[in-house]
Design an enzyme around this catalytic site. Structure first.
Site, PDB file in Angstrom:
ATOM      1  N   ASP A   8      11.312  -6.828  -7.100  1.00  0.00           N
ATOM      2  CA  ASP A   8      10.480  -7.572  -6.155  1.00  0.00           C
ATOM      3  C   ASP A   8      11.240  -8.823  -5.717  1.00  0.00           C
ATOM      4  O   ASP A   8      11.676  -9.613  -6.549  1.00  0.00           O
ATOM      5  CB  ASP A   8       9.162  -8.001  -6.797  1.00  0.00           C
ATOM      6  N   HIS A  14      10.507  -4.510  -1.863  1.00  0.00           N
ATOM      7  CA  HIS A  14      10.923  -3.800  -3.071  1.00  0.00           C
ATOM      8  C   HIS A  14      11.000  -2.318  -2.757  1.00  0.00           C
ATOM      9  O   HIS A  14      10.654  -1.882  -1.669  1.00  0.00           O
ATOM     10  CB  HIS A  14       9.994  -4.096  -4.252  1.00  0.00           C
ATOM     11  N   SER A  17       5.590  -5.615   0.242  1.00  0.00           N
ATOM     12  CA  SER A  17       5.839  -4.189   0.109  1.00  0.00           C
ATOM     13  C   SER A  17       5.729  -3.483   1.460  1.00  0.00           C
ATOM     14  O   SER A  17       6.476  -3.796   2.382  1.00  0.00           O
ATOM     15  CB  SER A  17       4.863  -3.622  -0.931  1.00  0.00           C
ATOM     16  N   MET A  18       4.810  -2.553   1.632  1.00  0.00           N
ATOM     17  CA  MET A  18       4.675  -1.837   2.899  1.00  0.00           C
ATOM     18  C   MET A  18       4.217  -2.785   4.010  1.00  0.00           C
ATOM     19  O   MET A  18       4.535  -2.565   5.169  1.00  0.00           O
ATOM     20  CB  MET A  18       3.689  -0.666   2.739  1.00  0.00           C
ATOM     21  N   GLY A  30       0.804  -1.213   0.000  1.00  0.00           N
ATOM     22  CA  GLY A  30       0.000   0.000   0.000  1.00  0.00           C
ATOM     23  C   GLY A  30       0.834   1.259   0.000  1.00  0.00           C
ATOM     24  O   GLY A  30       1.999   1.252  -0.394  1.00  0.00           O
TER      25      GLY A  30
END
Length: 192
Positions: free
Chosen positions: A172, A122, A100-101, A71
């Site tokens: 990623d 990432h 991610s987040m 997000g």
């Protein structure tokens, strides 16, 4: 299911039927949930709950269950900062995906991890195509500062050098539970 206050089915050991449990009861038990992409709304809700619960009892740990595809960067960093700010330890438990987040928030607590799920790191991204040239440059500079901050945090939490973390964040990188533990993102892999 009853209408109004959100409820979840819960069955105590030895009981035949499940009863509906008020979600507020889960909060009173200090169980918090991030089960969606990180945005300002869920970030503000979690921040408010962490601060309220830490004011209510600053000696009792909080447990944040994560199943998130990632997000927005700023709301995610705000959750991370709050986890570092509140006095009780915030234990993060990944149940599904922490990408991610979501993985950044995961690394912010004392981490438990289950064997079937995935973690992904990432570099932060932006929507440059929406900005005019002057704003594009300012946004790019801010994005580089955020990337440096996030890289530094991953480095501190995992024990990896900034160069290695920065290199890994170029693309990623998906990890299994044991790979995430070897990398230093996860403290403990729970097995049955």
């Amino acid at each position: 299911m009853p209408i109004g206050v959100p409820k979840v089915p819960f069955r105590s050991p030895g009981e035949r039927d499940a009863s509906w449990v008020d979600v507020n009861r889960l909060y009173r038990e200090r169980l918090l949930f991030l089960g969606q992409a990180v945005d300002s709304e869920i970030s503000n809700q979690l921040i408010g709950l962490m601060i309220y619960l830490s004011m209510e009892n600053d000696n009792k740990n909080l447990y944040l269950f994560i199943n998130s595809p990632g997000g927005w960067v700023i709301p995610g960093v705000a959750i991370y900062d709050t986890m570092q700010f509140v006095r009780p330890d915030v234990h993060t438990i990944c149940m599904g995906l922490a990408a991610s987040m979501g993985s950044f928030i995961l690394v912010g607590g004392e981490i438990y991890y289950y064997t079937i799920i995935r973690v992904m790191i990432h570099q932060p991204a932006s929507s440059f195509y929406e900005a005019q040239t002057g704003e594009f440059i300012l946004e790019a500079e801010e994005l580089l500062k955020l990337r440096e901050t996030i890289t530094r945090v991953y480095g501190q939490k995992t024990g990896k050098s900034l160069w290695i973390v920065s290199e890994d964040m170029e693309r990623d990188v998906f990890m299994s539970a044991t790979e995430a533990q070897a990398y230093g993102i996860v403290d403990l892999v729970a097995v049955k």
